[in-house]
Write an enzyme that holds these catalytic residues in place. Structure first.
Site, PDB file in Angstrom:
ATOM      1  N   TRP A   1     -21.224  14.017  10.875  1.00 54.07           N
ATOM      2  CA  TRP A   1     -20.261  14.188   9.528  1.00 54.07           C
ATOM      3  C   TRP A   1     -20.415  14.979   8.719  1.00 54.07           C
ATOM      4  O   TRP A   1     -21.504  15.388   8.137  1.00 54.07           O
ATOM      5  CB  TRP A   1     -20.116  12.458   9.097  1.00 54.07           C
TER       6      TRP A   1
ATOM      7  N   LYS B   1     -15.646  15.865  11.659  1.00 56.82           N
ATOM      8  CA  LYS B   1     -16.824  15.543  12.652  1.00 56.82           C
ATOM      9  C   LYS B   1     -17.090  17.160  13.280  1.00 56.82           C
ATOM     10  O   LYS B   1     -16.393  17.329  14.126  1.00 56.82           O
ATOM     11  CB  LYS B   1     -16.303  14.637  13.683  1.00 56.82           C
TER      12      LYS B   1
ATOM     13  N   GLU C   1      -5.681  -3.877  -1.274  1.00 55.85           N
ATOM     14  CA  GLU C   1      -6.053  -5.090  -0.476  1.00 55.85           C
ATOM     15  C   GLU C   1      -6.979  -5.834  -1.313  1.00 55.85           C
ATOM     16  O   GLU C   1      -7.362  -7.051  -0.924  1.00 55.85           O
ATOM     17  CB  GLU C   1      -6.494  -4.777   0.820  1.00 55.85           C
TER      18      GLU C   1
ATOM     19  N   THR D   1       0.858  -1.120  -0.026  1.00 60.68           N
ATOM     20  CA  THR D   1      -0.072   0.190   0.004  1.00 60.68           C
ATOM     21  C   THR D   1       0.920   1.162   0.110  1.00 60.68           C
ATOM     22  O   THR D   1       2.001   1.170   0.293  1.00 60.68           O
ATOM     23  CB  THR D   1      -0.804   0.103   1.226  1.00 60.68           C
TER      24      THR D   1
HETATM   25  P1  ADP Z   1      -3.663   4.455  -0.572  1.00 61.36           P
HETATM   26  O1  ADP Z   1      -4.464   3.291   0.376  1.00 61.36           O
HETATM   27  O2  ADP Z   1      -2.255   4.327  -0.476  1.00 61.36           O
HETATM   28  O3  ADP Z   1      -4.556   5.547  -1.415  1.00 61.36           O
HETATM   29  P2  ADP Z   1      -4.991   2.464  -2.348  1.00 61.36           P
HETATM   30  O4  ADP Z   1      -4.728   2.579  -4.113  1.00 61.36           O
HETATM   31  O5  ADP Z   1      -5.118   1.051  -2.203  1.00 61.36           O
HETATM   32  O6  ADP Z   1      -3.907   3.006  -1.843  1.00 61.36           O
HETATM   33  O7  ADP Z   1      -6.314   3.157  -2.071  1.00 61.36           O
HETATM   34  C1  ADP Z   1      -7.489   2.542  -1.657  1.00 61.36           C
HETATM   35  C2  ADP Z   1      -8.396   3.820  -1.189  1.00 61.36           C
HETATM   36  O8  ADP Z   1      -8.836   4.726  -2.374  1.00 61.36           O
HETATM   37  C3  ADP Z   1      -9.962   3.144  -0.965  1.00 61.36           C
HETATM   38  O9  ADP Z   1      -9.685   3.014   0.158  1.00 61.36           O
HETATM   39  C4  ADP Z   1     -10.651   4.331  -0.856  1.00 61.36           C
HETATM   40  O10 ADP Z   1     -10.617   5.280   0.096  1.00 61.36           O
HETATM   41  C5  ADP Z   1      -9.983   5.157  -2.362  1.00 61.36           C
HETATM   42  N1  ADP Z   1     -10.696   4.793  -3.346  1.00 61.36           N
HETATM   43  C6  ADP Z   1     -10.398   3.978  -4.489  1.00 61.36           C
HETATM   44  N2  ADP Z   1     -11.381   4.293  -5.348  1.00 61.36           N
HETATM   45  C7  ADP Z   1     -12.509   5.214  -4.914  1.00 61.36           C
HETATM   46  C8  ADP Z   1     -13.427   5.753  -5.539  1.00 61.36           C
HETATM   47  N3  ADP Z   1     -14.158   5.260  -6.600  1.00 61.36           N
HETATM   48  N4  ADP Z   1     -14.185   6.590  -4.938  1.00 61.36           N
HETATM   49  C9  ADP Z   1     -13.851   7.118  -3.619  1.00 61.36           C
HETATM   50  N5  ADP Z   1     -12.642   6.630  -2.952  1.00 61.36           N
HETATM   51  C10 ADP Z   1     -11.990   5.780  -3.977  1.00 61.36           C
END
Ligand code: ADP
Length: 538
Positions: A437, A432, A327, A181
């Site tokens: 929220w 918050k 993940e 990640t």
């Molecule tokens: P990092 O956690 O470092 O950003 P990732 O690429 O695994 O790496 O990111 C996953 C996160 O990206 C998700 O948990 C979410 O918060 C965000 N995410 C992915 N796709 C979307 C989407 N279509 N809309 C909003 N958030 C998104």
């Protein structure tokens, strides 16, 4: 009673064989400073066999980690297949990590070999003396810098071997690929994909309820191959017969527009930041021709409504939003409006994060772990499970990320009765205010609809009265102007009155993470250190 079906293991070698046998003449195009290079799936398959033979001779054994430090290009595809198919584990290194993080993940994964693009040699050289497990470095492309000490030349390495390496029969549950990640909080954590999970994820990506890659597609792969396997598309391509265009380091609006005009992709994958840049360039460039695209897939961060509207209204292109994380391999939800949805509500579906893809399950839970209704209103944390969702992290205990066999995503939102997910925030980004929220994602989306706003990121800042309040960090379009008052007025018809932000900062650009998402951590740190000047409205 037992079934009578054969029990064939789901292996990545099955994916490359399918691409080679069925779509042998399909091509991968790599954009280079000198022009476009082409190779057929057949050629890539044969070169992957040569690479596997060469790595075997070098001493790489089953389970050994072979890392790549590369752009999206043909050689990277060869490594994508050779390494897992021979039984080793492909570790795709993010070329934009800070040196300490890069050294951390190489050491944590205990990589023994790294294949590096010659243009990235200087970046890797910075940490060469900190990665003792790495025994060999193979350089793809000409390099006489000597920065990395003794290295192996990729082409010489391959040409010493002939094709015909036999892919071994492996356990489908064995490790195939690992990806860390990007470590928005703390050190990056490793996720290990199996052959089986990759195979199933690739198959799911060919379905038309997902991104539906097929033999009729040519895909411009902007999302990096180190960002969750380019969202799986590199593997799916060989399953589906989808041609690939690999942009290497040419990732800005101008060269992307040129690639689209000249190489005519039907579909393209990238984060919203890239699409915003493409839109900016295309709108001011009469020679922009996006007509080959059936759609673009945007994900990794919320896709603003205004962007989806602009692609539709000005270029006739559908934006397909996808949701997932490292993940989750990553594709877990894809936003395609349900059949029969009237045209005026289609966009209401496209702005949602996605609709759950067949094969995985998603639920929403409350703080105390109870499962909340799928009513499109009740907000909680998304949890997910399925055969391409990780069940743990590599070499780290993180029990707080799992709940009864489900992965806790850290994403907050609601799900409706048709499986569409709406994300209001990541848990670390929520605001918050007075016990309620405020969605930073909604505020950002609403702000970016203002014609003078190019980008907007909203963070929570402490507030004496309300506990937290939003601070809007706004980037104006070149030559455009708008005051904080005017932007607040603009928001007043779009969000609840008590959401309306008092604090406004006008900044040059929103800081981006290593995969091109808004980096709110940097904005928060700037605020905490009094380095983010802002004004406060009454
Ligand atoms: P990092 O956690 O470092 O950003 P990732 O690429 O695994 O790496 O990111 C996953 C996160 O990206 C998700 O948990 C979410 O918060 C965000 N995410 C992915 N796709 C979307 C989407 N279509 N809309 C909003 N958030 C998104």
């Amino acid at each position: 009673m037992q079934s009578t079906m054969q029990d064939a293991p789901l292996l990545i070698s099955g994916i490359i064989r399918h691409g080679e046998y069925v779509y042998s003449e399909k091509k991968v195009f790599t954009v280079t400073p000198e022009g476009v290079e082409e190779a057929t799936f057949f050629q890539i398959s044969k070169r992957a066999e040569q690479l596997a033979a060469a790595l075997t001779k070098l001493g790489v054994q089953r389970g050994d980690r072979v890392a790549t430090f590369m752009w999206n290009n043909q050689a990277h595809m060869e490594a994508y297949f050779a390494v897992p198919c021979m039984g080793a584990v492909l570790h795709t290194l993010n070329i934009r990590l800070f040196p300490e993080q890069l050294a951390f993940i190489i050491n944590h994964a205990e990589d023994s070999v790294i294949i590096v693009d010659s243009s990235l040699v200087p970046a890797l050289a910075k940490i060469r003396d900190q990665i003792p497990t790495v025994k060999h470095i193979i350089v793809h492309g000409p390099d006489d810098s000597g920065l990395l000490g003794a290295t192996i030349d990729y082409e010489t390495f391959l040409s010493a071997e002939s094709a015909g390496f036999e892919w071994p029969e492996l356990d489908e549950r064995s490790a195939a690929i690992m990806c860390y990640t990007s470590g928005t909080t703390g050190n990056p954590k490793g996720v290990v994909y199996s052959h089986r999970s990759t195979w199933l994820h690739s198959m799911a990506s060919t379905t038309s309820n997902s991104i539906g890659l097929s033999e009729r597609d040519r895909c411009l792969l902007i999302v990096p191959m180190f960002h969750v396997n380019a969202w799986g598309a590199a593997y799916t391509a060989f399953f589906a017969g989808t041609e690939l265009i690999m942009p290497q380091m040419f990732l800005q609006g101008e060269p992307i527009i040129k690639m689209i005009r000249e190489l005519r992709p039907t579909v393209s994958l990238g984060v919203p930041t890239i699409w915003n840049d493409v839109l900016r360039v295309a709108e001011n460039n009469p020679s922009a021709d996006l007509s080959s695209l059936r759609g673009i897939v945007a994900g990794g961060a919320a896709v603003p409504r205004v962007m989806i509207e602009a692609f539709r209204d000005r270029f006739g292109i559908d934006v397909i939003q996808g949701w997932g994380m490292t993940e989750t391999s990553p594709l877990a939800a894809v936003s395609i409006p349900p059949s029969g949805a009237p045209s005026d509500v289609q966009i209401d579906y496209r702005v949602k994060a996605g609709r759950v893809v067949a094969g995985v399950e998603v639920r929403v839970t409350a703080d105390d772990g109870t499962v909340l209704p799928r009513d499109g209103k009740t907000v909680g944390e998304f949890e997910i499970r399925g055969p391409w969702i990780t069940g743990s992290y590599f070499g780290v205990d993180a029990p707080e990320r799992f709940h009864d066999g489900w992965l806790r995503t850290g994403d907050i939102g609601s799900m409706d009765g048709e499986g569409f997910m709406t994300i209001s925030d990541r848990s670390k980004d929520v605001i918050k205010s007075g016990g309620e929220w405020i969605s930073s994602v909604d505020l950002e989306g609403a702000l970016m609809a203002h014609p003078a706003v190019f980008e907007a990121a909203v963070i929570a800042v402490p507030d004496d009265r309300w506990q937290e309040r939003p601070l809007c960090c706004v980037v104006l379009r070149p030559g455009a102007s708008a005051s904080a008052d005017e932007l607040r007025e603009f928001l007043s018809t779009r969000v609840a009155k008590w959401w309306l932000p008092e604090r406004w900062a006008f900044i040059e650009s929103v800081p981006k993470t290593s995969v091109g998402k808004f980096d709110k951590k940097v904005l928060r740190a700037g605020y905490a250190e009094d380095e983010l000047p802002y004004e406060t409205l009454a």
